[in-house]
Write a protein that holds these residues in place. Structure first.
Motif, PDB file in Angstrom:
ATOM      1  N   TYR A 164      11.775   2.991  -4.580  1.00  0.00           N
ATOM      2  CA  TYR A 164      10.371   3.081  -4.193  1.00  0.00           C
ATOM      3  C   TYR A 164      10.203   2.630  -2.744  1.00  0.00           C
ATOM      4  CZ  TYR A 164       9.572   3.499  -9.195  1.00  0.00           C
ATOM      5  OH  TYR A 164       9.609   3.926 -10.508  1.00  0.00           O
ATOM      6  N   ALA A 167       6.949   1.646   0.258  1.00  0.00           N
ATOM      7  CA  ALA A 167       5.533   1.316   0.430  1.00  0.00           C
ATOM      8  C   ALA A 167       5.344   0.782   1.840  1.00  0.00           C
ATOM      9  CB  ALA A 167       5.080   0.286  -0.607  1.00  0.00           C
ATOM     10  N   CYS A 179       0.835  -1.199   0.000  1.00  0.00           N
ATOM     11  CA  CYS A 179       0.000   0.000   0.000  1.00  0.00           C
ATOM     12  C   CYS A 179       0.874   1.256   0.000  1.00  0.00           C
ATOM     13  CB  CYS A 179      -0.939   0.010   1.214  1.00  0.00           C
ATOM     14  SG  CYS A 179      -0.096   0.159   2.804  1.00  0.00           S
ATOM     15  N   ASP A 180       0.256   2.352  -0.404  1.00  0.00           N
ATOM     16  CA  ASP A 180       0.907   3.670  -0.363  1.00  0.00           C
ATOM     17  C   ASP A 180       2.274   3.664  -1.050  1.00  0.00           C
ATOM     18  OD1 ASP A 180      -1.284   4.649   1.027  1.00  0.00           O
ATOM     19  OD2 ASP A 180      -0.395   4.264   2.987  1.00  0.00           O
ATOM     20  N   VAL A 181       2.313   3.144  -2.256  1.00  0.00           N
ATOM     21  CA  VAL A 181       3.572   3.095  -3.021  1.00  0.00           C
ATOM     22  C   VAL A 181       3.950   4.500  -3.464  1.00  0.00           C
ATOM     23  CG1 VAL A 181       4.743   2.094  -5.012  1.00  0.00           C
ATOM     24  CG2 VAL A 181       2.948   0.794  -3.832  1.00  0.00           C
TER      25      VAL A 181
END
Length: 265
Positions: A122, A124, A112-114
């Motif tokens: 990145y 998340a 979630c919330d990448v």
């Protein structure tokens, strides 16, 4: 004569996790199963005079439905409480797209919330639904099952690659294949907030029918990288992959039949 003010009342911190993520009846480590805590509230355990002030923190496996039900019960019993969602909840969070992680059911999406934090980098969050397919039959332990960790690693690598390609493979026509994966477990992860970090780079030259990637995915808890995985994988044109898969499937069937035929009757 005045009674004790709310600030003078006893204070108790409660860390709740989903029923499938910690054993029942054992909260020595401070993690309490949702159903165990709800039952204790309903039995009036916290109906003291003055009432116990509760600070409730929700961990993995607690969604919006569980939180709303709990808050209604706390209100019904007039308990002074605050509920803090350490992970947000399933309406606040931005789960990765099912197409990005190759899952049909939203409850099986773990990332979630990448967000992109640098070139090829990145981050998340980990979000485990209490009905996720990988915790439905996990028999023992207080830690997050290893298969959940491995699947979260795969999902994080894939969604990072999808974002790196600006979604060029999400519209169909491509399939992803993992070529290698090496995972180092430096300790246990527990059903509390987990940060996923991914560093990804393209492996070799881009070809018309495939894009290959290398990725290092770290799962961090308490400021430490507890699990580190390195992977190599690729996105292939569906027609290219289907042709190779059919050839290998045909060979596997032929070899199986040949081996069965060679057995003495």
């Amino acid at each position: 004569m005045h009674g004790p003010s709310p600030a003078d009342s006893p204070h108790e911190l409660v860390v709740l996790v989903g029923d499938r993520l910690t054993p029942s009846g054992d909260d020595r480590e401070g993690l309490i199963r949702y159903s165990d805590f709800l039952a204790s509230v309903e039995r009036g355990r916290y109906d003291a005079s003055p009432p116990t002030r509760l600070k409730i923190v929700t961990g993995q496996g607690i969604g919006r439905y569980e939180t709303d039900h709990l808050q209604r019960e706390l209100k019904r019993r007039n308990l002074d409480s605050t509920v803090e969602r350490s992970l947000g909840n399933d309406t606040d969070l931005s789960l990765a797209g099912r197409h990005e992680v190759h899952k049909d059911s939203q409850r099986n999406v773990l990332v979630c919330d990448v967000r992109q934090v640098g070139a090829g980098r990145y981050q998340a969050g980990l979000y485990i639904d209490n009905d996720n397919e990988l915790v439905l039959d996990h028999a023992t332990g207080r830690h997050i099952p290893g298969m959940v960790v491995m699947e979260a690693t795969r999902q994080m690598a894939r969604v990072s690659a999808e974002r790196q390609l600006d979604g060029r493979t999400t519209g169909g026509g491509y399939q992803w294949v993992v070529h290698s994966c090496n995972t180092e477990f430096r300790g246990f992860l527990f059903p509390l907030p987990v940060l996923l970090e991914c560093e990804i780079s393209q492996a070799g030259r881009h070809r018309p029918n495939q894009s290959r990637f290398q990725a290092t995915v770290s799962l961090c808890q308490g400021g430490r990288a507890t699990v580190v995985s390195t992977m190599e994988f690729a996105a292939y044109r569906e027609r290219t992959l289907e042709r190779a898969e059919r050839m290998q499937a045909t060979r596997a069937v032929q070899e199986t039949v040949a081996n069965l035929s060679a057995r003495p009757s």
